[in-house]
Write an enzyme that holds these catalytic residues in place. Structure first.
Site, PDB file in Angstrom:
ATOM      1  N   GLU A 278      38.790  43.729  -8.883  1.00  0.00           N
ATOM      2  CA  GLU A 278      38.877  45.077  -9.428  1.00  0.00           C
ATOM      3  C   GLU A 278      38.799  45.054 -10.952  1.00  0.00           C
ATOM      4  O   GLU A 278      38.174  45.906 -11.580  1.00  0.00           O
ATOM      5  CB  GLU A 278      40.200  45.699  -8.963  1.00  0.00           C
ATOM      6  CG  GLU A 278      40.233  47.210  -8.999  1.00  0.00           C
ATOM      7  CD  GLU A 278      41.461  47.740  -8.257  1.00  0.00           C
ATOM      8  OE1 GLU A 278      41.393  47.870  -7.023  1.00  0.00           O
ATOM      9  OE2 GLU A 278      42.484  48.009  -8.893  1.00  0.00           O
ATOM     10  N   GLU A 281      35.303  44.558 -11.948  1.00  0.00           N
ATOM     11  CA  GLU A 281      34.589  45.821 -11.729  1.00  0.00           C
ATOM     12  C   GLU A 281      34.903  46.807 -12.854  1.00  0.00           C
ATOM     13  O   GLU A 281      34.004  47.485 -13.372  1.00  0.00           O
ATOM     14  CB  GLU A 281      34.996  46.410 -10.375  1.00  0.00           C
ATOM     15  CG  GLU A 281      34.197  47.640  -9.995  1.00  0.00           C
ATOM     16  CD  GLU A 281      34.695  48.276  -8.695  1.00  0.00           C
ATOM     17  OE1 GLU A 281      35.612  47.713  -8.052  1.00  0.00           O
ATOM     18  OE2 GLU A 281      34.174  49.348  -8.353  1.00  0.00           O
ATOM     19  N   CYS A 298      43.868  50.379  -3.244  1.00  0.00           N
ATOM     20  CA  CYS A 298      44.760  49.537  -2.435  1.00  0.00           C
ATOM     21  C   CYS A 298      45.493  50.332  -1.372  1.00  0.00           C
ATOM     22  O   CYS A 298      45.948  49.786  -0.380  1.00  0.00           O
ATOM     23  CB  CYS A 298      45.832  48.881  -3.282  1.00  0.00           C
ATOM     24  SG  CYS A 298      45.223  48.098  -4.730  1.00  0.00           S
ATOM     25  N   SER A 318      37.530  52.195  -6.736  1.00  0.00           N
ATOM     26  CA  SER A 318      37.064  50.814  -6.839  1.00  0.00           C
ATOM     27  C   SER A 318      36.525  50.408  -5.482  1.00  0.00           C
ATOM     28  O   SER A 318      37.080  50.773  -4.449  1.00  0.00           O
ATOM     29  CB  SER A 318      38.227  49.914  -7.235  1.00  0.00           C
ATOM     30  OG  SER A 318      37.899  48.578  -6.956  1.00  0.00           O
ATOM     31  N   LYS A 357      48.634  51.313   6.799  1.00  0.00           N
ATOM     32  CA  LYS A 357      47.905  50.055   6.957  1.00  0.00           C
ATOM     33  C   LYS A 357      47.445  49.861   8.398  1.00  0.00           C
ATOM     34  O   LYS A 357      46.478  49.166   8.661  1.00  0.00           O
ATOM     35  CB  LYS A 357      48.784  48.877   6.523  1.00  0.00           C
ATOM     36  CG  LYS A 357      49.031  48.810   5.019  1.00  0.00           C
ATOM     37  CD  LYS A 357      47.821  48.292   4.260  1.00  0.00           C
ATOM     38  CE  LYS A 357      48.015  48.441   2.747  1.00  0.00           C
ATOM     39  NZ  LYS A 357      46.763  48.235   2.004  1.00  0.00           N
ATOM     40  N   GLU A 360      44.297  51.634   8.371  1.00  0.00           N
ATOM     41  CA  GLU A 360      43.289  50.908   7.595  1.00  0.00           C
ATOM     42  C   GLU A 360      42.698  49.748   8.397  1.00  0.00           C
ATOM     43  O   GLU A 360      41.477  49.565   8.440  1.00  0.00           O
ATOM     44  CB  GLU A 360      43.896  50.375   6.296  1.00  0.00           C
ATOM     45  CG  GLU A 360      42.889  49.637   5.419  1.00  0.00           C
ATOM     46  CD  GLU A 360      43.507  49.092   4.138  1.00  0.00           C
ATOM     47  OE1 GLU A 360      44.552  48.411   4.212  1.00  0.00           O
ATOM     48  OE2 GLU A 360      42.940  49.339   3.063  1.00  0.00           O
ATOM     49  N   GLU A 365      34.508  49.603   9.678  1.00  0.00           N
ATOM     50  CA  GLU A 365      33.688  48.856   8.717  1.00  0.00           C
ATOM     51  C   GLU A 365      34.424  47.632   8.160  1.00  0.00           C
ATOM     52  O   GLU A 365      33.817  46.785   7.519  1.00  0.00           O
ATOM     53  CB  GLU A 365      33.222  49.775   7.577  1.00  0.00           C
ATOM     54  CG  GLU A 365      34.295  50.248   6.616  1.00  0.00           C
ATOM     55  CD  GLU A 365      35.008  51.508   7.096  1.00  0.00           C
ATOM     56  OE1 GLU A 365      34.954  51.793   8.306  1.00  0.00           O
ATOM     57  OE2 GLU A 365      35.624  52.192   6.271  1.00  0.00           O
ATOM     58  N   CYS A 502      54.809  51.270  -2.743  1.00  0.00           N
ATOM     59  CA  CYS A 502      55.020  50.708  -1.400  1.00  0.00           C
ATOM     60  C   CYS A 502      56.469  50.354  -1.114  1.00  0.00           C
ATOM     61  O   CYS A 502      56.874  50.317   0.048  1.00  0.00           O
ATOM     62  CB  CYS A 502      54.138  49.483  -1.210  1.00  0.00           C
ATOM     63  SG  CYS A 502      52.396  49.815  -1.474  1.00  0.00           S
TER      64      CYS A 502
HETATM   65  S1  SF4 Z   1      53.228  52.002   1.575  1.00  0.00           S
HETATM   66 FE1  SF4 Z   1      52.595  54.034   0.869  1.00  0.00          FE
HETATM   67  S2  SF4 Z   1      51.858  53.640  -1.222  1.00  0.00           S
HETATM   68 FE2  SF4 Z   1      51.913  51.646  -0.186  1.00  0.00          FE
HETATM   69  S3  SF4 Z   1      49.848  51.407   0.637  1.00  0.00           S
HETATM   70 FE3  SF4 Z   1      51.109  52.319   2.247  1.00  0.00          FE
HETATM   71  S4  SF4 Z   1      50.758  54.536   2.067  1.00  0.00           S
HETATM   72 FE4  SF4 Z   1      50.073  53.585   0.153  1.00  0.00          FE
END
Ligand code: SF4
Ligand code: SF4
Ligand code: SF4
Ligand code: FES
Ligand code: FES
Lengths: 573, 167
Positions: A278, A281, A298, A318, A357, A360, A365, A502
């Site tokens: 990053e 970049e 992130c 990014s 996550k 994600e 992809e 987080c």
């Molecule tokens: S804990 Fe919250 S701030 Fe951290 S990556 Fe997950 S959603 Fe985003």
């Protein structure tokens, strides 16, 4: 100052203090349900009623201000009877199968029921809502029968995230907190942050639990490879009953090994890798290759938000993957080759503070290794339950170091866990790359702390870089609106969806600002102790570029460590 | 509610009119009641499309519009008949024979409470006290109130609405 008497004790509090707060000051705990210390008072559940001499009705302690000379009884027979009645009414609309509930042991309603007691045999007929459960989201499960209409989830989603995914439907007995027009959560603007789970006092909103899947993979004989996110080491012990801010890095590795994870790696390493990619970049964009400001990518909840609300502006994100996904791509390629393990036989797991996550790692992809890069993202809460189920005494565990070759992370990688951390980590490296020397003081305070939006200017020998940091999507929207209006003066922006970053994520033990503050302190203290505090100085990072990736933003790095975004505007139509 | 119940279309032309009503109140969420009551006059129901248009034009969330609409008995997210018959469900009407009146109307129209006749002419609904307790049992048909009913007078009343258009 105001003087009052609570349960025969004289108490002295400041003006504007509620009876509830005054009682807590005197070490008297009044049961609450709709009250949350970080939220506006709602006074809808009535469980906190108390008796005030001279008042005909029983007022709610959470919303009634203490007054001079007040004489309060928080547990008189009259009060206890009223509470028991209120609770029995709540339980006339709430399933009574606590033992099979994910929140069991952590549920506020269960706790109140233990303390106050309900009438048995029941005085009211059980009448449950017929609305079916919603398990459509990869992150959040909804069980409408368990909802007590406290409105805490609505509050956080609307006021902190600015999303307002759910609210009350209908009125009176038919009220239910839900999405508009009977939509499943996947079909709404929900970004999977899990903040509503954090706020929910009952089992109505829970984490989409992947523990059973892990056991299945074990039974299949898969090689379990796990990565641990930066903030997990300051959150796990708390989820197992220790004080907020207890750091348990070594113990957590031991626990994972005992659970059967063959290789335990540190996402601090891939956070460092994120900084390399990053940061490179950013420098290219500053030279005119690509739009500014560049925004961090992130946080999957933030990325989804941007894809939904500003699909024309995802070019500002990014292209670097999140640390979780960079790691995932390397485990089934670089690591598999090096250790001569068939990638097919690997089950790649991550331990995250985060419910987003889970969303994600399922993005189709994110399979650049030729397989789904990360198979399961487990939250801190799920790991805590795995540890409990296995009968591991976490408090007494010895320390174990992370495994090679991806077990080494820098302090810069560690502070990713707090809001402002990615920015600070990036500045440390970018400063050295541009000026040839490290920042005078590695701790960069202007981007630390819990202010909604923080901004700063950094002078890199003549090149002034303007940066901003936002946490909570309502704050993020303000920065995004500036970009949309063409008025953003920043070069680089960090955004985290969860308030506090987080360490305040939706997969942790239930948060309050006080607890998140303790976690933040812990993460910055732990960082100071680390031998390497800048990403580019991490020997494991040097190793992977020398032996595998070539250089930052190389062809292979692009293939494995960068990604693309999509348009999710249809979620708003 | 399940999602299927909302799968009907609102004509495009109506949505344009809805937008015209809502647009002047951008960033003024406190005006939602006004917008909703005006929109109610032109749409058969607050379908998702209608609510989306209001939310977009006023820059508020869809959830806010939906939650508002479902709160009021006079508003609906489902299409309803041309004439909405609202039966008072509160105690005073109840003790003075509302149940018999409901039964008579249900039998006459061949539908139960909460339903709409297949020709789309009548919807039968309950609602809280209409404020007509002194002439209970009472009901409303659209904007008109009728009191002191018994099964026979209720049947006669409905018969009139079946035969002629009452404005
Ligand atoms: S804990 Fe919250 S701030 Fe951290 S990556 Fe997950 S959603 Fe985003
Ligand atoms: S997960 Fe986040 S965005 Fe989704 S409903 Fe909960 S608080 Fe709102
Ligand atoms: S889902 Fe949970 S937080 Fe939301 S209103 Fe129901 S009980 Fe409260
Ligand atoms: S906690 Fe006081 S009314 Fe709910
Ligand atoms: S009770 Fe029926 S109108 Fe008041």
């Amino acid at each position: 100052m105001i003087h009052l008497t609570i349960d025969h004790q004289p108490v002295c509090v400041e003006e504007g203090t509620t009876i509830l707060e005054a009682a807590r000051k005197a070490n008297i705990s009044i049961p609450t349900l709709c009250y949350h210390e970080d939220q506006q008072v709602k006074a809808v559940c009535r469980i906190c009623v108390v008796e005030v001499e001279g008042m005909a009705q029983l007022p709610t302690a959470c919303s009634t201000p203490a007054a001079e000379g007040m004489v309060v009884h928080t547990a008189s027979p009259k009060v206890l009877k009223a509470r028991k009645n209120i609770l029995s009414l709540i339980f006339a609309r709430h399933p009574q199968n606590c033992l099979a509930c994910q929140k069991s042991g952590q549920c506020e309603l269960q706790k109140v029921a233990q303390d106050v007691g309900i009438y048995k045999p029941a005085t009211f007929d059980l009448e449950l809502r017929a609305t079916p459960d919603d398990n459509s989201s990869p992150s959040v499960r909804r069980n409408h029968q368990k909802c007590i209409l406290c409105m805490r989830c609505v509050d956080v989603c609307e006021k902190i995230q600015g999303l307002h995914v759910m609210d009350k439907e209908n009125r009176g007995f038919h009220s239910i907190v839900t999405t508009p027009y009977g939509k499943k959560l996947v079909d709404t603007n929900c970004v999977n942050c899990g903040q509503c789970i954090q706020a929910c006092p009952t089992g109505a909103l829970t984490i989409q639990d992947d523990r059973e899947n892990i056991y299945h993979e074990m039974e299949k004989g898969k090689v379990l490879v796990v990565q641990v996110a930066p903030s997990v080491r300051v959150n796990l012990a708390e989820a197992l009953g220790e004080a907020p801010g207890t750091v348990s890095t070594g113990r957590l590795v031991t626990a994972l090994k005992r659970l059967g994870f063959r290789y335990v790696f540190d996402s601090d390493f891939s956070a460092d890798l994120t900084i390399m990619e990053e940061g490179t970049e950013l420098l290219r964009r500053l030279k005119g290759e690509g739009p500014l400001p560049m925004i961090t990518s992130c946080c999957p909840a933030w990325v989804k938000y941007c894809e939904t609300y500003a699909p024309d502006y995802t070019k500002h994100l990014s292209t670097a993957k999140s640390p979780q996904q960079m790691f995932g791509a390397l485990i089934k390629t670089c690591f598999a080759e090096k250790e001569k393990v068939d990638p097919e036989s690997i089950c790649s797991v991550s331990i995250m503070p985060c419910t987003a996550k889970k969303f994600e790692c399922k993005r189709p992809e994110l399979a650049d290794s030729g397989y789904q890069d990360v198979d399961y993202a487990l939250t801190v809460q799920e790991l805590a339950r795995l540890i409990q189920t296995a009968g591991i005494c976490f408090a007494d565990l010895p320390d174990t170091p992370f495994d090679d070759p991806f077990g080494l992370g820098s302090g810069a990688g560690l502070i990713f866990g707090a809001t402002g951390g990615v920015m600070e980590a990036a500045l440390r490296t970018v400063h050295t790359v541009v000026t040839g020397r490290p920042m005078e003081k590695l701790e960069y305070l202007p981007v630390r702390g819990f202010e909604g939006i923080k901004s700063a200017e950094v002078d890199l020998d003549g090149t002034v870089v303007k940066v901003a940091v936002a946490h909570g999507l309502k704050n993020a929207k303000l920065l995004l609106d500036e970009i949309k209006a063409g008025k953003s003066e920043y070069h680089f922006i960090e955004i985290m969806a969860c308030p506090g970053g987080c360490i305040g994520g939706g997969g942790n033990a239930p948060r309050t600002w006080k607890k998140v503050e303790a976690r933040k302190k812990a993460i910055y203290e732990a960082e100071k102790e680390l031998p390497v505090r800048q990403s580019h100085e991490n020997p494991a990072i040097k190793w992977i570029y020398d032996n595998y990736l070539g250089e930052p933003n190389s062809h292979l790095a692009h293939k494995l460590l960068h990604t693309t975004y999509r348009n999710r505007q249809d979620l708003l139509r | 509610m399940s999602q299927e119940q909302y799968s009907y279309k609102t004509p495009e032309s109506l949505l344009v009119e809805v937008a015209d009503i809502a647009a002047p109140y951008r960033d003024r969420p406190e005006m939602l009641m006004k917008v909703i009551t005006r929109v109610q006059k032109i749409v058969p129901a607050f379908s998702e499309e209608v609510a989306r248009v209001i939310a977009r034009e006023m820059d508020i969330t869809l959830t806010q519009v939906y939650s508002f609409v479902t709160f009021y008995a006079m508003l609906s997210v489902k299409p309803r008949g041309k004439y909405i018959i609202r039966m008072c469900k509160s105690a005073p009407c109840h003790v003075r024979g509302a149940r018999e009146v409901v039964k008579a109307v249900e039998d006459q129209l061949g539908i139960s409470m909460g339903e709409t006749t297949p020709d789309g002419r009548f919807t039968l609904e309950y609602c809280p006290c209409l404020g007509l307790c002194d002439s209970s049992p009472a009901l409303m048909i659209n904007d008109r109130a009728y009191g002191n009913l018994n099964p026979q007078s209720a049947r006669d009343l409905i018969k009139r609405y079946i035969r002629e258009d009452v404005e």
